[in-house]
Write an enzyme that holds these catalytic residues in place. Structure first.
Site, PDB file in Angstrom:
ATOM      1  CB  SER A  63      -0.931   0.009   1.212  1.00  0.00           C
ATOM      2  OG  SER A  63      -0.187  -0.167   2.414  1.00  0.00           O
ATOM      3  N   GLY A 100      -2.210  -4.207   1.089  1.00  0.00           N
ATOM      4  CA  GLY A 100      -2.392  -5.462   1.823  1.00  0.00           C
ATOM      5  C   GLY A 100      -1.459  -6.578   1.422  1.00  0.00           C
ATOM      6  CG  ASN A 128       0.704  -5.305   4.511  1.00  0.00           C
ATOM      7  OD1 ASN A 128       0.086  -4.607   5.301  1.00  0.00           O
ATOM      8  ND2 ASN A 128       0.832  -4.988   3.232  1.00  0.00           N
ATOM      9  CG  ASP A 209      -2.889   4.923   8.379  1.00  0.00           C
ATOM     10  OD1 ASP A 209      -1.833   5.563   8.481  1.00  0.00           O
ATOM     11  OD2 ASP A 209      -3.241   4.371   7.314  1.00  0.00           O
ATOM     12  CG  HIS A 212      -0.837   3.663   4.641  1.00  0.00           C
ATOM     13  ND1 HIS A 212      -1.766   3.160   5.529  1.00  0.00           N
ATOM     14  CD2 HIS A 212      -0.447   2.627   3.869  1.00  0.00           C
ATOM     15  CE1 HIS A 212      -1.948   1.875   5.295  1.00  0.00           C
ATOM     16  NE2 HIS A 212      -1.158   1.525   4.287  1.00  0.00           N
TER      17      HIS A 212
END
Length: 235
Positions: A63, A100, A128, A209, A212
């Protein structure tokens, strides 16, 4: 008996034959001249110059590469394309980031990337894996497979690493952080061990978040790749 018929005049007959020969010669010379003119004016077309395809730089990752949470055109691959264009490098950046994705997903997508015949690949996987607490040995094996396969196919590779929050445990975080340098050393490729090293401290560079980059953060990430790309680039 035709009384109007006169014997043929030899001089007149010879003059007629000479006139006819001269006319025929004139027509022949005119035709030759026309053919020569046409051949010089309408020469055979030269074969077309072979088209040189624009070399590809593939940004292969998750991502962070895909540009999750930022506007279209604001991911770090977009910034890299603008940087190369500005500096006169003719390369096409391909964004092969999928949100993801784990390193295992990267291995599964290798054939898709190889079809592009990329000159250079920036490999950005692992975050991830770490966030899901996957075994470090699996992450290292998958990253090694990705990097070595791309190298064997003739691509140059730059490896991009990342770190984890401290609540994942000191031992796990340490082993995770070492993964990127170890894989890069094994395959003799340049590496950025942690692309966020100088990003977290910059205000408004990370999304809410905490994972990112914002458009501002993506710009900072792109700035780190450019010095590693330059030795591989040709004008």
């Amino acid at each position: 008996m035709n009384l109007n018929c006169h014997p043929e005049d030899p001089e007149r007959s010879e003059w007629g034959r000479r006139t006819l020969r001269f006319a025929n010669m004139t027509r022949a010379l005119t035709l030759i001249a026309a053919l020569l003119f046409l051949s010089s004016t309408y020469a055979a077309p030269r074969p077309p110059v072979p088209h040189r395809p624009v070399p590809v730089i593939d940004c292969f990752g998750d991502s962070i590469t895909a540009g999750y949470g930022v506007d279209p055109g604001k991911s770090y691959p977009d910034d890299l394309q603008a940087d190369l264009d500005l500096r006169g490098y003719t390369y096409r950046i391909v964004n092969s980031g999928i949100s993801g994705n784990t390193t295992k997903d990267g291995v599964d997508r290798l054939l898709e990337i190889l079809r592009l015949h990329p000159a250079i690949v920036i490999v950005e996987f692992g975050g991830n894996d770490g966030l899901r607490g996957l075994p470090i040995t699996d992450t290292r094996r998958n990253l090694n497979t990705i990097v070595s396969t791309l190298l064997q196919a003739g691509s140059k590779v730059i490896l991009a690493g990342i770190t984890l929050p401290p609540n994942y445990g000191a031992d796990y975080v340490r082993d995770f952080n070492e993964t990127f340098t170890l894989v890069a050393t094994q395959n003799h490729v340049p590496v950025i061990p942690n692309i966020y090293l100088h990003v977290y401290a910059v205000p408004n560079a990370i999304q809410d978040d905490g994972v990112h980059p914002t458009a501002k953060g993506a710009r900072l990430v792109a700035d780190q790749f450019l010095p590693l790309l330059k030795p591989f680039l040709q004008k």
